[in-house]
Design a protein around this motif. Structure first.
Motif, PDB file in Angstrom:
ATOM      1  N   LEU A  15       0.828  -1.206   0.000  1.00 52.49           N
ATOM      2  CA  LEU A  15       0.000   0.000   0.000  1.00 52.49           C
ATOM      3  C   LEU A  15       0.865   1.260   0.000  1.00 52.49           C
ATOM      4  O   LEU A  15       0.479   2.283  -0.575  1.00 52.49           O
ATOM      5  CB  LEU A  15      -0.921   0.002   1.227  1.00 52.49           C
ATOM      6  N   VAL A  16       2.035   1.192   0.643  1.00 54.42           N
ATOM      7  CA  VAL A  16       2.957   2.334   0.637  1.00 54.42           C
ATOM      8  C   VAL A  16       3.408   2.636  -0.782  1.00 54.42           C
ATOM      9  O   VAL A  16       3.426   3.796  -1.220  1.00 54.42           O
ATOM     10  CB  VAL A  16       4.168   2.058   1.557  1.00 54.42           C
ATOM     11  N   TYR A  17       3.767   1.591  -1.530  1.00 50.89           N
ATOM     12  CA  TYR A  17       4.191   1.791  -2.918  1.00 50.89           C
ATOM     13  C   TYR A  17       3.043   2.325  -3.770  1.00 50.89           C
ATOM     14  O   TYR A  17       3.235   3.211  -4.611  1.00 50.89           O
ATOM     15  CB  TYR A  17       4.702   0.474  -3.511  1.00 50.89           C
ATOM     16  N   GLN A  18       1.836   1.795  -3.554  1.00 45.93           N
ATOM     17  CA  GLN A  18       0.679   2.277  -4.307  1.00 45.93           C
ATOM     18  C   GLN A  18       0.448   3.759  -4.044  1.00 45.93           C
ATOM     19  O   GLN A  18       0.182   4.542  -4.968  1.00 45.93           O
ATOM     20  CB  GLN A  18      -0.565   1.470  -3.927  1.00 45.93           C
ATOM     21  N   PHE A  19       0.553   4.146  -2.780  1.00 45.10           N
ATOM     22  CA  PHE A  19       0.340   5.541  -2.403  1.00 45.10           C
ATOM     23  C   PHE A  19       1.404   6.441  -3.030  1.00 45.10           C
ATOM     24  O   PHE A  19       1.102   7.511  -3.565  1.00 45.10           O
ATOM     25  CB  PHE A  19       0.371   5.667  -0.887  1.00 45.10           C
ATOM     26  N   ALA A  20       2.666   5.998  -2.981  1.00 46.70           N
ATOM     27  CA  ALA A  20       3.756   6.801  -3.535  1.00 46.70           C
ATOM     28  C   ALA A  20       3.575   7.011  -5.035  1.00 46.70           C
ATOM     29  O   ALA A  20       3.815   8.105  -5.563  1.00 46.70           O
ATOM     30  CB  ALA A  20       5.098   6.126  -3.251  1.00 46.70           C
ATOM     31  N   LYS A  21       3.144   5.978  -5.728  1.00 45.38           N
ATOM     32  CA  LYS A  21       2.989   6.078  -7.185  1.00 45.38           C
ATOM     33  C   LYS A  21       1.746   6.891  -7.562  1.00 45.38           C
ATOM     34  O   LYS A  21       1.751   7.615  -8.552  1.00 45.38           O
ATOM     35  CB  LYS A  21       2.927   4.684  -7.800  1.00 45.38           C
ATOM     36  N   LYS A  22       0.699   6.774  -6.751  1.00 44.97           N
ATOM     37  CA  LYS A  22      -0.529   7.500  -7.040  1.00 44.97           C
ATOM     38  C   LYS A  22      -0.372   9.001  -6.806  1.00 44.97           C
ATOM     39  O   LYS A  22      -0.819   9.817  -7.611  1.00 44.97           O
ATOM     40  CB  LYS A  22      -1.672   6.962  -6.178  1.00 44.97           C
ATOM     41  N   THR A  23       0.286   9.365  -5.713  1.00 43.67           N
ATOM     42  CA  THR A  23       0.322  10.769  -5.302  1.00 43.67           C
ATOM     43  C   THR A  23       1.638  11.476  -5.617  1.00 43.67           C
ATOM     44  O   THR A  23       1.691  12.700  -5.605  1.00 43.67           O
ATOM     45  CB  THR A  23       0.097  10.878  -3.785  1.00 43.67           C
ATOM     46  N   GLN A  24       2.708  10.669  -5.868  1.00 43.11           N
ATOM     47  CA  GLN A  24       4.050  11.223  -6.052  1.00 43.11           C
ATOM     48  C   GLN A  24       4.543  11.981  -4.819  1.00 43.11           C
ATOM     49  O   GLN A  24       5.416  12.841  -4.900  1.00 43.11           O
ATOM     50  CB  GLN A  24       4.099  12.141  -7.284  1.00 43.11           C
ATOM     51  N   ASP A  40      12.569   2.700  -7.376  1.00 43.63           N
ATOM     52  CA  ASP A  40      12.469   4.069  -7.892  1.00 43.63           C
ATOM     53  C   ASP A  40      12.040   5.100  -6.847  1.00 43.63           C
ATOM     54  O   ASP A  40      12.266   6.299  -7.036  1.00 43.63           O
ATOM     55  CB  ASP A  40      11.473   4.126  -9.064  1.00 43.63           C
ATOM     56  N   ILE A  41      11.389   4.663  -5.749  1.00 43.43           N
ATOM     57  CA  ILE A  41      10.895   5.648  -4.778  1.00 43.43           C
ATOM     58  C   ILE A  41      11.889   5.884  -3.643  1.00 43.43           C
ATOM     59  O   ILE A  41      11.631   6.685  -2.754  1.00 43.43           O
ATOM     60  CB  ILE A  41       9.521   5.262  -4.210  1.00 43.43           C
ATOM     61  N   ARG A  42      13.030   5.201  -3.661  1.00 42.43           N
ATOM     62  CA  ARG A  42      13.965   5.296  -2.552  1.00 42.43           C
ATOM     63  C   ARG A  42      14.586   6.692  -2.461  1.00 42.43           C
ATOM     64  O   ARG A  42      15.112   7.222  -3.434  1.00 42.43           O
ATOM     65  CB  ARG A  42      15.077   4.257  -2.711  1.00 42.43           C
ATOM     66  N   ILE A  43      14.532   7.285  -1.267  1.00 44.58           N
ATOM     67  CA  ILE A  43      15.227   8.541  -0.977  1.00 44.58           C
ATOM     68  C   ILE A  43      16.184   8.340   0.186  1.00 44.58           C
ATOM     69  O   ILE A  43      17.360   8.654   0.101  1.00 44.58           O
ATOM     70  CB  ILE A  43      14.235   9.679  -0.665  1.00 44.58           C
ATOM     71  N   PRO A 127      -4.313  15.028  -5.004  1.00 43.57           N
ATOM     72  CA  PRO A 127      -3.598  15.461  -6.219  1.00 43.57           C
ATOM     73  C   PRO A 127      -2.175  14.917  -6.237  1.00 43.57           C
ATOM     74  O   PRO A 127      -1.641  14.486  -5.218  1.00 43.57           O
ATOM     75  CB  PRO A 127      -3.603  16.988  -6.090  1.00 43.57           C
ATOM     76  N   GLN A 128      -1.568  14.964  -7.407  1.00 44.53           N
ATOM     77  CA  GLN A 128      -0.178  14.530  -7.541  1.00 44.53           C
ATOM     78  C   GLN A 128       0.775  15.646  -7.129  1.00 44.53           C
ATOM     79  O   GLN A 128       0.535  16.819  -7.446  1.00 44.53           O
ATOM     80  CB  GLN A 128       0.118  14.107  -8.977  1.00 44.53           C
ATOM     81  N   TYR A 129       1.832  15.260  -6.459  1.00 45.09           N
ATOM     82  CA  TYR A 129       2.859  16.211  -6.025  1.00 45.09           C
ATOM     83  C   TYR A 129       4.166  15.924  -6.755  1.00 45.09           C
ATOM     84  O   TYR A 129       5.226  15.847  -6.142  1.00 45.09           O
ATOM     85  CB  TYR A 129       3.034  16.137  -4.506  1.00 45.09           C
ATOM     86  N   SER A 130       4.073  15.756  -8.059  1.00 47.96           N
ATOM     87  CA  SER A 130       5.223  15.329  -8.850  1.00 47.96           C
ATOM     88  C   SER A 130       6.337  16.380  -8.885  1.00 47.96           C
ATOM     89  O   SER A 130       7.514  16.033  -8.952  1.00 47.96           O
ATOM     90  CB  SER A 130       4.789  14.973 -10.281  1.00 47.96           C
ATOM     91  N   VAL A 131       5.993  17.664  -8.826  1.00 51.91           N
ATOM     92  CA  VAL A 131       7.020  18.710  -8.858  1.00 51.91           C
ATOM     93  C   VAL A 131       7.862  18.655  -7.582  1.00 51.91           C
ATOM     94  O   VAL A 131       9.093  18.686  -7.616  1.00 51.91           O
ATOM     95  CB  VAL A 131       6.383  20.113  -9.041  1.00 51.91           C
ATOM     96  N   TRP A 132       7.183  18.564  -6.441  1.00 50.70           N
ATOM     97  CA  TRP A 132       7.885  18.461  -5.151  1.00 50.70           C
ATOM     98  C   TRP A 132       8.738  17.184  -5.101  1.00 50.70           C
ATOM     99  O   TRP A 132       9.884  17.203  -4.665  1.00 50.70           O
ATOM    100  CB  TRP A 132       6.849  18.485  -4.036  1.00 50.70           C
ATOM    101  N   ASN A 133       8.167  16.089  -5.601  1.00 54.10           N
ATOM    102  CA  ASN A 133       8.889  14.822  -5.629  1.00 54.10           C
ATOM    103  C   ASN A 133      10.145  14.932  -6.497  1.00 54.10           C
ATOM    104  O   ASN A 133      11.223  14.457  -6.120  1.00 54.10           O
ATOM    105  CB  ASN A 133       7.974  13.728  -6.172  1.00 54.10           C
ATOM    106  N   LYS A 134      10.003  15.592  -7.632  1.00 57.28           N
ATOM    107  CA  LYS A 134      11.144  15.787  -8.536  1.00 57.28           C
ATOM    108  C   LYS A 134      12.236  16.599  -7.848  1.00 57.28           C
ATOM    109  O   LYS A 134      13.421  16.278  -7.941  1.00 57.28           O
ATOM    110  CB  LYS A 134      10.682  16.499  -9.803  1.00 57.28           C
ATOM    111  N   HIS A 135      11.843  17.647  -7.129  1.00 56.60           N
ATOM    112  CA  HIS A 135      12.819  18.466  -6.411  1.00 56.60           C
ATOM    113  C   HIS A 135      13.556  17.648  -5.351  1.00 56.60           C
ATOM    114  O   HIS A 135      14.766  17.799  -5.166  1.00 56.60           O
ATOM    115  CB  HIS A 135      12.120  19.661  -5.764  1.00 56.60           C
TER     116      HIS A 135
END
Length: 361
Positions: A15-24, A40-43, A127-135
């Motif tokens: 569910l964590v991976y699903q959430f990360a991919k859905k919302t970024q 891919d989601i590792r920080i 909503p997606q937070y892809s810009v913040w995730n990219k930063h």
């Protein structure tokens, strides 16, 4: 989102991976839960020896959703006002005793199962937070080589040679922190077994034995130090007797490195039973492994690991003894007295990372 091992215990890993991919929304972890955000989601993970970028992201975010993380002192520090200082905190935990410790006066608490919380969250229109995730990922890239000491380089090399979705058992000591910082697994189903507060020094090999038996004598990697391995070295007989394909990788600096760092920083280089010159010694691990009937090799440098890449994939036990300097360091570290990350970033790099995370570039 900050996830702890409670999310794993609740069966919420997928569910964590699903959430990360859905919302970024970026996912950070505690040390015990580093395998909950891989591929891919590792920080990185937060806390005293956490990845610098993870701690900086936590400093800059405006919302922190903590799921199954106890938020102990190693994670928040002794000055709670410095924990996620700009963020509204949402805490989710099934343990009422943990929730009784207030981290922020205005925090939003949910005493509930982590998986049920994640299912409800996934049903929301977020909503997606892809810009913040990219930063966040760009900041991670900017800092990717800054804190890399030899221990991190060794772990990164090991990561590149592992099978997809591996099971890695990690001992206690410097090797534990290097692994938490730099072990990057391919796939989303791999496991990094870290003892945290429950595992004492020497737990790596027993963890690996149990994990291999559980997986029907499957391949398991054991990352350990010279001190940790000596705690339960007799269990090499179990590995041989049970025909377990455990790959033992020893980060051997011929010192009890985690303790020597404390003796260096806080006790004026006064070592006691922790170095070769102060009453601690290390056997020839290669010869010991051979005596048990395990193939083994001693490497003067981790850069020679490629020659033994097949050892890490075949169905036999092995021991790879990687020699490292006695004074190999563990960084970065959040100073207990100040709450600041040491060593400090250069002013230019600090400015670039801060601008990224504040959305100015």
């Amino acid at each position: 989102m900050l996830v702890g091992n409670g999310a794993r215990s609740a069966g919420a890993a997928e569910l964590v991976y699903q959430f990360a991919k859905k919302t970024q929304i970026p996912v950070l972890t505690t040390m015990n839960a580093v395998d909950l955000a891989q591929d891919d989601i590792r920080i990185g993970f937060i806390g005293t020896y956490g990845n610098r970028v993870a701690n900086m992201i936590l400093d800059e975010c405006d919302l922190a959703i903590s799921v199954g993380a106890r938020l102990g002192l190693r994670q928040i520090g002794h000055l709670r006002e410095r924990f996620a200082p700009k963020a509204h905190l949402i805490r989710v935990d099934v343990d009422a005793n943990e929730m009784s410790r207030v981290i922020k006066d205005d925090e939003e608490d949910y005493l509930m199962d982590a998986a049920e919380f994640m299912r409800q969250l996934l049903s929301e229109d977020i909503p997606q937070y892809s810009v913040w995730n990219k930063h966040c990922h760009e900041a991670k890239k900017l800092l990717s080589t800054y804190d890399n000491v030899l221990g991190n380089e060794v772990i990164e090399k090991i990561s590149s040679l592992l099978i997809p979705n591996p099971v890695v058992a990690v001992d206690v000591g410097q090797n534990q922190c290097w692994a938490a910082q730099s072990l990057h697994l391919q796939g989303e189903d791999g496991r990094i077994l870290i003892g945290g507060g429950y595992g004492s020094m020497g737990c790596g090999l027993p963890y690996a034995i149990g994990a291999s038996i559980y997986a029907d004598n499957g391949i398991v990697y054991c990352l350990t130090g010279d001190g940790g391995l000596q705690m339960n070295i007799q269990e090499l007989e179990t590995v041989v007797r049970e025909k377990l394909p455990i790959k033992i990788i020893v980060l051997n600096n011929r010192a009890l490195g985690k303790i020597t760092e404390i003796q260096t920083g806080s006790y004026g280089h006064r070592y006691a039973q922790t170095t070769c010159s102060s009453g601690y010694s290390v056997p020839d691990f290669e010869k010991l492994a051979n005596a048990y009937g395990i193939k083994a090799v001693t490497l003067e440098s981790y850069k020679l690991l490629d020659k033994y890449a097949e050892w890490l994939k075949d169905n036999e036990a092995c021991l790879i003894n990687i020699l490292m300097p006695e004074d190999t360091l563990l960084i970065p570290k959040i100073k207990w007295e100040t709450g600041k990350i040491a060593p400090a970033l250069s002013e230019d790099l600090l400015a670039k990372v801060t601008q990224l995370l504040e959305g100015e570039i």
